[in-house]
Design an enzyme around this catalytic site. Structure first.
Site, PDB file in Angstrom:
ATOM      1  N   LYS A   1     -23.289  24.142   3.000  1.00 47.21           N
ATOM      2  CA  LYS A   1     -24.087  22.909   3.558  1.00 47.21           C
ATOM      3  C   LYS A   1     -24.851  22.395   2.279  1.00 47.21           C
ATOM      4  O   LYS A   1     -25.300  23.264   1.361  1.00 47.21           O
ATOM      5  CB  LYS A   1     -25.249  23.383   4.411  1.00 47.21           C
ATOM      6  CG  LYS A   1     -24.644  23.873   5.841  1.00 47.21           C
ATOM      7  CD  LYS A   1     -25.903  24.287   6.836  1.00 47.21           C
ATOM      8  CE  LYS A   1     -25.174  24.582   8.191  1.00 47.21           C
ATOM      9  NZ  LYS A   1     -24.986  23.505   8.973  1.00 47.21           N
TER      10      LYS A   1
ATOM     11  N   ARG B   1     -18.792  27.792  17.103  1.00 44.04           N
ATOM     12  CA  ARG B   1     -18.004  27.748  18.267  1.00 44.04           C
ATOM     13  C   ARG B   1     -16.605  29.014  18.098  1.00 44.04           C
ATOM     14  O   ARG B   1     -16.450  29.323  19.058  1.00 44.04           O
ATOM     15  CB  ARG B   1     -17.275  26.186  18.402  1.00 44.04           C
ATOM     16  CG  ARG B   1     -16.525  26.043  16.925  1.00 44.04           C
ATOM     17  CD  ARG B   1     -16.348  24.460  17.010  1.00 44.04           C
ATOM     18  NE  ARG B   1     -17.575  23.728  16.683  1.00 44.04           N
ATOM     19  CZ  ARG B   1     -17.773  22.381  16.703  1.00 44.04           C
ATOM     20  NH1 ARG B   1     -16.788  21.693  17.008  1.00 44.04           N
ATOM     21  NH2 ARG B   1     -18.995  21.941  16.403  1.00 44.04           N
TER      22      ARG B   1
HETATM   23  N1  BES Z   1     -25.606  25.696  12.835  1.00 39.28           N
HETATM   24  C1  BES Z   1     -25.203  24.510  12.772  1.00 39.28           C
HETATM   25  C2  BES Z   1     -25.729  23.259  13.788  1.00 39.28           C
HETATM   26  C3  BES Z   1     -27.158  23.125  13.303  1.00 39.28           C
HETATM   27  C4  BES Z   1     -27.679  21.946  12.774  1.00 39.28           C
HETATM   28  C5  BES Z   1     -28.270  23.839  14.153  1.00 39.28           C
HETATM   29  C6  BES Z   1     -28.986  21.696  12.895  1.00 39.28           C
HETATM   30  C7  BES Z   1     -29.502  23.629  14.094  1.00 39.28           C
HETATM   31  C8  BES Z   1     -30.135  22.599  13.202  1.00 39.28           C
HETATM   32  C9  BES Z   1     -23.697  24.333  13.204  1.00 39.28           C
HETATM   33  O1  BES Z   1     -23.068  25.716  12.837  1.00 39.28           O
HETATM   34  C10 BES Z   1     -22.899  23.281  12.282  1.00 39.28           C
HETATM   35  O2  BES Z   1     -23.193  23.571  10.925  1.00 39.28           O
HETATM   36  N2  BES Z   1     -22.352  22.371  13.029  1.00 39.28           N
HETATM   37  C11 BES Z   1     -21.778  21.367  12.181  1.00 39.28           C
HETATM   38  C12 BES Z   1     -20.367  21.066  12.834  1.00 39.28           C
HETATM   39  C13 BES Z   1     -19.417  20.127  12.102  1.00 39.28           C
HETATM   40  C14 BES Z   1     -19.077  20.678  11.040  1.00 39.28           C
HETATM   41  C15 BES Z   1     -18.465  19.648  13.181  1.00 39.28           C
HETATM   42  C16 BES Z   1     -22.678  19.982  12.252  1.00 39.28           C
HETATM   43  O3  BES Z   1     -23.518  19.878  13.179  1.00 39.28           O
HETATM   44  O4  BES Z   1     -22.734  19.469  11.028  1.00 39.28           O
HETATM   45 MG    MG Z   2     -22.368  25.708  10.770  1.00 40.73          MG
END
Ligand code: BES
Ligand code: MG
Ligand code: ZN
Length: 497
Positions: free
Chosen positions: A271, A346
């Site tokens: 990230k 997921r």
């Molecule tokens: N933990 C994150 C989602 C999240 C975002 C939680 C903001 C709390 C606040 C999750 O694991 C994630 O990184 N999701 C990705 C999915 C994508 C790669 C398909 C996302 O939302 O960007």
């Molecule tokens: Mg994630």
């Protein structure tokens, strides 16, 4: 802060420094009642300040030696009056007024608060626990930075055993929500999978069993999806299972699954810094599980069986980490192409949901900080609700509305399923990024929900995406800003009613 409830009588040793109450313009029942005990100062102040009883507005009256105060109330230094508005009251309006009352008591440095005849003592007790909450563990011992409230005494002339029981339950629910909040506030250097397992094992009651499976056992069970996420971290993963089974006849067996990624760096699909800052909150679903099971262990419902799962892990990049392009296999036999290691939630839920399906529950509810897409769609105020079952959806919507937690349903159209297609495996974990992201996450999880025993029909399942409301950027009617403890109250309301 301690909340208690009593009936006011000649024997009452009244020692509160503040007395507070809510009233509405057209009734003013309590104004009239208390005015007599405080030498008419309340009605005088209402007039001077043109106080119009707007919902949640407040009037603070400081008392001095000159005021003619009934001797029973000589400890009182100030009175707080909160308006109830003019419209018909419901729980959400009452909650707003009660929250305002507690916030005003804190703002004016009240230590011992007496609350006079709230319409709903249980709702008052719950709201006061939720609103007084703060996480000050890592701040210097500065009284300015900490809540002054030591005790709240609710005076309720309608007090009977049923009200007493309702107040006890409401207090447990409030405290369990705060327990979940503490876990979310704590940094990821404290809350590791091992820590979550220890917290889970502290919860005890007669009909509750808590078991923790180590990585080796998960491997034997075929949880290749969960373990792939865990393999990059130096923290050992923990698969935590709560099994609550009352001795009498069980009406329903409810399965709960909470996402427990104690820190989500994104893994090798790292990230950016700004998006990573708050990723200690990625275990909010598991914090809710611990809060819910804490409440269940104290309330001990006698007709509901609950199986609750946390597949706890970190998501870290390292030489051992899973890679984009890897193909992994979950415990239901489905293979997954990993195109993005940041869609890890997921993958952990896949095995948790597949595992809990083998326990033959009547329904499965999962809650997870799953997607940024859900935050984009609904902001921080509301969570997403997705399900394969209309009846379950409606029941969760109703439960959420009653406690003031906001959830909005998103559709799981057949057409979205295209996004799950992989050229090499049964599924891909982060198909077409950028479109219907919250629904894609939910549809992925749905692939791991088993069928009802001896049937082709899938177990009723609902998914709550709490990525937005797990953390509030501003004070809300039922929560200070910061960790919210969502969806502890929605789920407990659903289970208990
Ligand atoms: N933990 C994150 C989602 C999240 C975002 C939680 C903001 C709390 C606040 C999750 O694991 C994630 O990184 N999701 C990705 C999915 C994508 C790669 C398909 C996302 O939302 O960007
Ligand atoms: Mg994630
Ligand atoms: Zn995550």
């Amino acid at each position: 802060m301690k909340v208690s409830i009593d009936k006011f009588s000649a024997q009452t040793k009244f020692n509160s420094d503040t007395i507070a109450f809510c009233d509405s313009k057209n009734k003013k029942t309590l104004v009239d009642q208390l005015d007599k005990k405080f030498g008419s100062i309340i009605s005088e102040f209402i007039k001077i300040n043109s106080f119009d009883f707007e919902l949640g507005s407040s009037l603070v009256i400081s008392l001095s030696k000159q005021n003619k105060i009934n001797p029973s109330f000589k400890s009182v230094k100030k009175i707080i009056l909160v308006g109830l508005g003019t419209q018909e009251l419901d729980n959400s309006k009452r909650r707003k007024a009660y929250a305002s009352l507690v916030r005003q008591a804190k703002a004016t440095k009240t230590e011992k608060l007496a609350v006079w005849e709230p319409e709903d003592s249980a709702l008052f007790a719950e709201t006061s626990v939720l609103i007084d909450y703060e996480f000050t563990k890592y701040k210097k011992d500065d009284p300015k930075k900490k809540s002054s409230l030591k005790e709240i005494k609710i005076f309720d002339s309608q007090l009977n055993p049923a009200v007493k029981k309702a107040v006890r339950t409401a207090t447990i629910i409030g405290e369990s929500t705060c327990m979940a909040r503490d876990l979310v506030w704590e940094p990821a250097c404290v809350v590791t999978p091992t820590y979550l397992a220890q917290e889970a094992q502290k919860i005890k009651c007669k009909n509750l069993k808590v078991t923790v499976k180590e990585a080796a056992e998960c491997k034997k069970l075929g949880m290749g999806s969960f373990l792939a996420v865990a393999q990059g971290s130096d923290q050992p993963p923990k698969f935590i299972e709560f099994s609550y089974k009352p001795t009498g006849k069980v009406k329903k067996h409810i399965a709960l699954v909470g996402k427990g990624v104690t820190f989500d760096s994104g893994g090798l699909s790292l990230k950016p810094a700004k998006s990573m800052e708050m990723m200690k909150e990625d275990m909010s679903g598991s914090a809710a599980i611990i809060g819910i099971m804490n409440a269940i262990s104290q309330i001990e419902p006698n007709d509901i069986q609950i199986t609750a799962i946390i597949a706890a892990t970190e998501n870290m990049p390292s030489g051992k980490a899973y890679r984009p392009g890897d193909v992994i296999k979950a415990m239901n036999g489905k293979t997954i192409e990993v195109n993005n290691t940041d869609a890890e939630g997921r993958l952990t839920l896949a095995d948790a949901v597949a595992y809990v399906s083998t326990k033959d529950p009547d329904e499965i509810i999962d809650f997870a900080t799953l997607t940024g897409a859900c935050v984009t769609a609904l902001g921080n105020v509301a969570g997403g609700l997705m399900s394969n079952n209309e009846k379950l959806t409606q029941a969760i919507k109703d439960s959420a509305a009653q406690v003031g937690e906001l959830f909005w349903q998103l559709p799981l159209y057949e057409e979205y399923k295209e996004s799950l297609e992989s050229s090499i495996a049964d599924l891909i974990n982060a198909g077409s990024k950028g479109k219907a992201g919250a629904q894609n996450g939910a549809l992925f999880i749905q692939e791991f929900v088993g069928n009802k025993k001896g049937s082709e029909e899938q177990i009723p399942w609902a998914h709550l995406d709490i990525a937005g409301p797990c953390w509030f950027d501003q004070d809300m009617d039922w929560s200070p800003k910061g960790a919210s403890g969502i969806p502890v109250r929605t789920i407990l309301n659903y289970i208990l009613n």
